[in-house]
Design an enzyme around this catalytic site. Sequence first.
Site, PDB file in Angstrom:
ATOM      1  CB  SER A 167       2.878   1.313   2.019  1.00  0.00           C
ATOM      2  OG  SER A 167       4.062   1.157   1.262  1.00  0.00           O
TER       3      SER A 167
ATOM      4  N   GLY B 120       5.968  -1.508  -0.594  1.00  0.00           N
ATOM      5  CA  GLY B 120       7.277  -1.317   0.039  1.00  0.00           C
ATOM      6  C   GLY B 120       7.813   0.098  -0.059  1.00  0.00           C
TER       7      GLY B 120
ATOM      8  CG  ASN C 295       4.013 -11.472   0.704  1.00  0.00           C
ATOM      9  OD1 ASN C 295       4.822 -12.383   0.891  1.00  0.00           O
ATOM     10  ND2 ASN C 295       3.964 -10.771  -0.421  1.00  0.00           N
TER      11      ASN C 295
ATOM     12  CD  GLU D 281      -0.249  -6.735  -2.950  1.00  0.00           C
ATOM     13  OE1 GLU D 281      -0.311  -6.689  -1.723  1.00  0.00           O
ATOM     14  OE2 GLU D 281       0.694  -7.270  -3.558  1.00  0.00           O
TER      15      GLU D 281
ATOM     16  CD  GLU E  28       7.814  -7.754  -3.731  1.00  0.00           C
ATOM     17  OE1 GLU E  28       7.845  -8.859  -3.148  1.00  0.00           O
ATOM     18  OE2 GLU E  28       7.527  -6.689  -3.137  1.00  0.00           O
TER      19      GLU E  28
ATOM     20  CE  LYS F   2       6.291  -8.035   0.054  1.00  0.00           C
ATOM     21  NZ  LYS F   2       6.348  -6.745  -0.591  1.00  0.00           N
TER      22      LYS F   2
ATOM     23  CG  HIS G 185       3.620 -10.137  -4.815  1.00  0.00           C
ATOM     24  ND1 HIS G 185       4.658  -9.267  -5.046  1.00  0.00           N
ATOM     25  CD2 HIS G 185       2.996  -9.695  -3.696  1.00  0.00           C
ATOM     26  CE1 HIS G 185       4.676  -8.353  -4.092  1.00  0.00           C
ATOM     27  NE2 HIS G 185       3.672  -8.590  -3.249  1.00  0.00           N
TER      28      HIS G 185
HETATM   29  P1  PGA Z   1       4.116  -3.829   1.718  1.00  0.00           P
HETATM   30  O1  PGA Z   1       3.947  -5.131   0.767  1.00  0.00           O
HETATM   31  O2  PGA Z   1       3.004  -3.892   2.727  1.00  0.00           O
HETATM   32  O3  PGA Z   1       5.480  -3.995   2.335  1.00  0.00           O
HETATM   33  O4  PGA Z   1       4.014  -2.645   0.838  1.00  0.00           O
HETATM   34  C1  PGA Z   1       2.681  -5.559   0.362  1.00  0.00           C
HETATM   35  C2  PGA Z   1       2.805  -6.726  -0.563  1.00  0.00           C
HETATM   36  O5  PGA Z   1       3.786  -6.782  -1.323  1.00  0.00           O
HETATM   37  O6  PGA Z   1       1.960  -7.629  -0.588  1.00  0.00           O
END
Ligand code: PGA
Length: 288
Positions: free
Chosen positions: A244, A204, A40, A198, A128, A42, A126
């Site tokens: 992460s 993140g 992803n 998640e 976010e 982003k 997601h």
């Molecule tokens: P990250 O993001 O690996 O940077 O923690 C994972 C995600 O948001 O799918």
Amino acid sequence: MNADLISAALRGCDMARAGRIRSRAARTIRGMRRPFIGGNWKMNTDHASARSLAHAIAEGTGADWAADVVVFPPFPYLLPVAEAIAGSPVALGAQDLSGEVNGARTGEVSAEMLRDVGASWVIVGHSERRHTIGESEALIADKLSMALGSGLRAVLCVGETRAERDAGKAHDIIAAQLRSALAAIDAAAMDDVVIAYEPVWAIGTGITAQPADAGEAHREIRSALAARYDARLASGVRVVYGGSLVPATAKSIFAVDGVDGGLVGGASLKAHDFLALCTAATVGVAAS
Ligand code: PGA
């Protein structure tokens, strides 16, 4: 529009369909869930870096790659990435879609448009989009129905916040997110769904969930799927971990029983790390 880009995208789409048929066959023959790993990206990369990242990932995955590998670039780079991965086992996904078919929705992108440029996957729900952008459970459910009804495959993300976990509500939150998103999705369509666990506090932040916690959440997800559908379906759906993930932490997560791969954010922007995660998913998931 550039005809070469469009035909490259369509070739990518055919590859994705062929991969899909192969993946179902493999699952049936071996009775195993095929590992899934998604990158992803982003709101990162630019035209040139998206192309070169996609090229490097495509070059690093061989023809008989034993996992579904999907990249999710930003909307403007879907076509150049489709061209870069054409002929490789890597499939193309989008990070979002509209819950509507078409029409007066300024700024939105429809499922048909995504398919038109060669995407075969899309991310829905997601954190976010749930927490930063404020998407409701109802909108997430509409988007999932639209994706599956339009022939896209979907990665449905669920997960609790730190406050919800600390209050002992993690499993209730995950179960409620699944109940709401899957209320209108019938069993047959679940072939095209991957669930991503998640935890919001792990995304993140550099904090990967403990393998035991990930394992417990994955068991909860399967029992919610069994309650909504049945035990057989629950054991066939792929459930992956995200938050992460980096090569150093992936091995212990992918070794957990019931973890079928990962959805990767930050580490998917470096081809070397993402490919290491793809290999870890293929090896680790198969062994667990
Ligand atoms: P990250 O993001 O690996 O940077 O923690 C994972 C995600 O948001 O799918």
